[in-house]
Design a protein around this motif. Structure first.
Motif, PDB file in Angstrom:
ATOM      1  N   VAL A 128       0.861  -1.181   0.000  1.00 25.66           N
ATOM      2  CA  VAL A 128       0.000   0.000   0.000  1.00 25.66           C
ATOM      3  C   VAL A 128       0.894   1.226   0.000  1.00 25.66           C
ATOM      4  O   VAL A 128       1.673   1.426   0.932  1.00 25.66           O
ATOM      5  CB  VAL A 128      -0.932   0.017   1.233  1.00 25.66           C
ATOM      6  CG1 VAL A 128      -1.853   1.232   1.176  1.00 25.66           C
ATOM      7  CG2 VAL A 128      -1.746  -1.261   1.341  1.00 25.66           C
ATOM      8  N   THR A 129       0.789   2.055  -1.046  1.00 26.65           N
ATOM      9  CA  THR A 129       1.707   3.182  -1.205  1.00 26.65           C
ATOM     10  C   THR A 129       1.145   4.515  -0.713  1.00 26.65           C
ATOM     11  O   THR A 129       1.907   5.458  -0.507  1.00 26.65           O
ATOM     12  CB  THR A 129       2.098   3.356  -2.680  1.00 26.65           C
ATOM     13  OG1 THR A 129       0.925   3.713  -3.435  1.00 26.65           O
ATOM     14  CG2 THR A 129       2.700   2.074  -3.231  1.00 26.65           C
ATOM     15  N   GLY A 130      -0.172   4.624  -0.579  1.00 26.76           N
ATOM     16  CA  GLY A 130      -0.753   5.903  -0.197  1.00 26.76           C
ATOM     17  C   GLY A 130      -0.732   6.930  -1.308  1.00 26.76           C
ATOM     18  O   GLY A 130      -0.962   8.120  -1.067  1.00 26.76           O
ATOM     19  N   GLU A 131      -0.487   6.494  -2.543  1.00 25.87           N
ATOM     20  CA  GLU A 131      -0.441   7.431  -3.672  1.00 25.87           C
ATOM     21  C   GLU A 131      -1.750   7.470  -4.449  1.00 25.87           C
ATOM     22  O   GLU A 131      -1.908   8.305  -5.340  1.00 25.87           O
ATOM     23  CB  GLU A 131       0.705   7.047  -4.610  1.00 25.87           C
ATOM     24  CG  GLU A 131       2.079   7.197  -3.976  1.00 25.87           C
ATOM     25  CD  GLU A 131       3.203   6.842  -4.925  1.00 25.87           C
ATOM     26  OE1 GLU A 131       2.916   6.583  -6.108  1.00 25.87           O
ATOM     27  OE2 GLU A 131       4.368   6.828  -4.491  1.00 25.87           O
ATOM     28  N   THR A 132      -2.659   6.565  -4.149  1.00 24.94           N
ATOM     29  CA  THR A 132      -3.940   6.513  -4.852  1.00 24.94           C
ATOM     30  C   THR A 132      -5.064   6.346  -3.833  1.00 24.94           C
ATOM     31  O   THR A 132      -4.822   6.102  -2.647  1.00 24.94           O
ATOM     32  CB  THR A 132      -3.991   5.316  -5.823  1.00 24.94           C
ATOM     33  OG1 THR A 132      -3.883   4.093  -5.047  1.00 24.94           O
ATOM     34  CG2 THR A 132      -2.857   5.371  -6.829  1.00 24.94           C
ATOM     35  N   TYR A 133      -6.297   6.489  -4.320  1.00 26.38           N
ATOM     36  CA  TYR A 133      -7.443   6.110  -3.489  1.00 26.38           C
ATOM     37  C   TYR A 133      -7.414   4.594  -3.350  1.00 26.38           C
ATOM     38  O   TYR A 133      -7.423   3.867  -4.349  1.00 26.38           O
ATOM     39  CB  TYR A 133      -8.749   6.563  -4.130  1.00 26.38           C
ATOM     40  CG  TYR A 133      -8.944   8.064  -4.107  1.00 26.38           C
ATOM     41  CD1 TYR A 133      -9.427   8.701  -2.972  1.00 26.38           C
ATOM     42  CD2 TYR A 133      -8.643   8.847  -5.229  1.00 26.38           C
ATOM     43  CE1 TYR A 133      -9.602  10.076  -2.939  1.00 26.38           C
ATOM     44  CE2 TYR A 133      -8.818  10.227  -5.206  1.00 26.38           C
ATOM     45  CZ  TYR A 133      -9.296  10.824  -4.061  1.00 26.38           C
ATOM     46  OH  TYR A 133      -9.462  12.176  -4.023  1.00 26.38           O
ATOM     47  N   THR A 134      -7.340   4.124  -2.125  1.00 21.51           N
ATOM     48  CA  THR A 134      -7.148   2.703  -1.885  1.00 21.51           C
ATOM     49  C   THR A 134      -8.173   2.175  -0.896  1.00 21.51           C
ATOM     50  O   THR A 134      -8.402   2.780   0.152  1.00 21.51           O
ATOM     51  CB  THR A 134      -5.732   2.421  -1.341  1.00 21.51           C
ATOM     52  OG1 THR A 134      -4.761   2.934  -2.262  1.00 21.51           O
ATOM     53  CG2 THR A 134      -5.498   0.936  -1.159  1.00 21.51           C
ATOM     54  N   LEU A 135      -8.752   1.064  -1.241  1.00 21.66           N
ATOM     55  CA  LEU A 135      -9.722   0.381  -0.394  1.00 21.66           C
ATOM     56  C   LEU A 135      -9.082  -0.915   0.092  1.00 21.66           C
ATOM     57  O   LEU A 135      -8.527  -1.676  -0.698  1.00 21.66           O
ATOM     58  CB  LEU A 135     -10.984   0.079  -1.208  1.00 21.66           C
ATOM     59  CG  LEU A 135     -12.223  -0.410  -0.467  1.00 21.66           C
ATOM     60  CD1 LEU A 135     -12.774   0.695   0.420  1.00 21.66           C
ATOM     61  CD2 LEU A 135     -13.280  -0.847  -1.477  1.00 21.66           C
TER      62      LEU A 135
END
Length: 222
Positions: free
Chosen positions: A143-150
């Motif tokens: 999980v990179t935190g660079e996109t909207y992530t669910l």
């Protein structure tokens, strides 16, 4: 300089001195707080590799605590993170380990929330302020935190993945990437879905009601 962007030249907006040891640490801490989905009561932080050797000089300890408090990498209160943590009643410990890790800028954070929730993550700082959470509790993830992530935690059984993605499709939420990690067949699993836009809270509630899903977390770009 083909393929090199402005960000690669000037680096992220941040409180210094280091994009990897300061900005990256703040982002790892903030991601841990978001994944916990609770106000943090206590945090046990362990640094490995380069983080363990140089965290004092780079303010990595203050940055990661500031992130756990909810601060962004460019928040000036990073310098006063310890005092602010004390004011807010956040108990924390900073530890180092000489255990070998795949990446030199590695930290492990164990959080306890005020509602009793617990979380363990392992995060790495990749340089230039970019980070990756590579483990959530006992799951290997990315999980990179660079996109909207669910992120969903669910039981590995037929239909769960399809039912979750059906909720998103019904509401025109486009999936850009999806990965599923599981401990073993028919045991607990984690699904990570990157989307083109924010998933509204009502959809998160719908997904949490899917049979087999026990927890849902949403991360917006940091």
């Amino acid at each position: 300089m083909t393929g090199v962007g402005v960000f690669d030249i000037i680096g992220p907006v941040m409180i210094g001195p280091s994009s990897s040891h300061t900005a990256g640490a703040a982002r790892i801490g903030r991601m841990a707080r978001i994944i916990l989905k609770d106000e943090v009561e206590s945090a046990e932080i362990t640094f490995y590799g380069s983080f363990a050797k140089s965290y004092l000089g780079h303010g990595t300890d203050k940055a990661i605590v500031a992130g756990i408090l909810g601060c962004h990498a460019d928040d000036p209160i990073i310098r006063d993170a310890f005092a602010i943590a004390k004011e807010r009643g956040l108990k924390f410990s900073i530890n180092t380990s000489d255990e070998e890790t795949p990446h030199p800028n590695t930290s492990k954070i164990v959080l306890t929330g005020k509602k009793g929730g617990k979380l363990k993550i392992v995060g790495v700082s990749l340089g230039g302020g970019k980070v990756s959470v590579v483990k959530i509790n006992d799951f290997d993830v990315e999980v990179t935190g660079e996109t909207y992530t669910l992120i969903t935690v669910h039981h590995d059984e037929p239909g769960v993945v399809a039912n979750v993605t059906a909720v998103l499709a019904k509401h025109q939420i486009n999936i850009s990437q999806m990965r599923v990690f599981r401990k073993a067949k028919h045991q607990d699993a984690v699904m990570i879905i990157d989307t083109d836009g924010k998933v509204p809270k009502e959809l998160l509630d719908n997904i949490e009601n899917v049979v087999g899903v026990s927890r849902v977390m949403a991360i917006e770009p940091l």
